[in-house]
Design an enzyme around this catalytic site. Sequence first.
Site, PDB file in Angstrom:
ATOM      1  N   SER A  78      39.706  37.913  26.583  1.00 35.15           N
ATOM      2  CA  SER A  78      40.447  39.052  27.129  1.00 35.15           C
ATOM      3  C   SER A  78      41.706  38.656  27.896  1.00 35.15           C
ATOM      4  O   SER A  78      42.570  39.496  28.142  1.00 35.15           O
ATOM      5  CB  SER A  78      39.540  39.874  28.050  1.00 35.15           C
ATOM      6  N   LYS A 149      40.898  39.218  35.499  1.00 38.55           N
ATOM      7  CA  LYS A 149      41.945  40.088  34.963  1.00 38.55           C
ATOM      8  C   LYS A 149      43.235  39.860  35.757  1.00 38.55           C
ATOM      9  O   LYS A 149      43.255  39.172  36.770  1.00 38.55           O
ATOM     10  CB  LYS A 149      41.557  41.570  35.076  1.00 38.55           C
TER      11      LYS A 149
END
Length: 265
Positions: A78, A149
């Site tokens: 990701s 993230k």
Amino acid sequence: MDTAAEHTERDRPSASEERSRSARSGPGAAETEEPGGAPGGGPVAGWRRPALIGVVCAAVLLGVSHFLVQPFQIPSGSMQPTLRVGDRVLVDKLAYGSDAPPRRGDVVVFDGTGSFLREPPPENPVTGLLHGAAAALGLAEPAETDFVKRVVGVGGDRVTCCDGGGRLTVNGAPVTEGYLFPGDQPSRVPFDIVVPDGSLWVMGDHRGQSRDSRDHLGEPGGGAVPVDKVIGRAKWIGWPLGRWSSVPSTDAFAGVPDPAGPGHG
């Protein structure tokens, strides 16, 4: 000439050697020479010292991991291309404080309980403890509640996607995200949100494979992650050795103005 006989004869012990061996083999000799018989010697002491050193080293590493720098194994794609599957990043747990909150563009590791997950998945306590220790040393994948993230918006920011040019905007300023995975759009799902104070809006660099704040818009918190759930900033890639470097910084948000509204300059 019988060379074998001569060799055998030369190897026979002398009389004085025979007497010396006889003395050593008398009563009490076995206790002296038997491996491990004497206190502080032999194989027992041989394994105790390395084991003790190993326990002390593990304790020190766990202490460093808990308070200062924690290894974190990247479990998914990701965050590609910035971080790859299997990378071990070193997370600076002292990077943030009340006077130094996370900034736009930072790559952070956080506990998603209450934002990305409603509650931790059940697990065996012993297994969980062992897995937690291994994860803290970077030897296992992180807990299912931990995520990595990039911070895209901070408290008070209005984050929108996408503008007429297909770009993300923060407080009305378009952001050119050079760190995105090649071919990815900033978002295929349109959104327009204001980040609550004390929270962060986070997204993966590989938007096509990232479940991030966008995927939790309809849940409590609206996809925002509380700042106090941030474990630290991912600052270095420590493994594999060929990838050893600092996590690249970005100036993509340099032109973003401060959020407007009460409590924001």
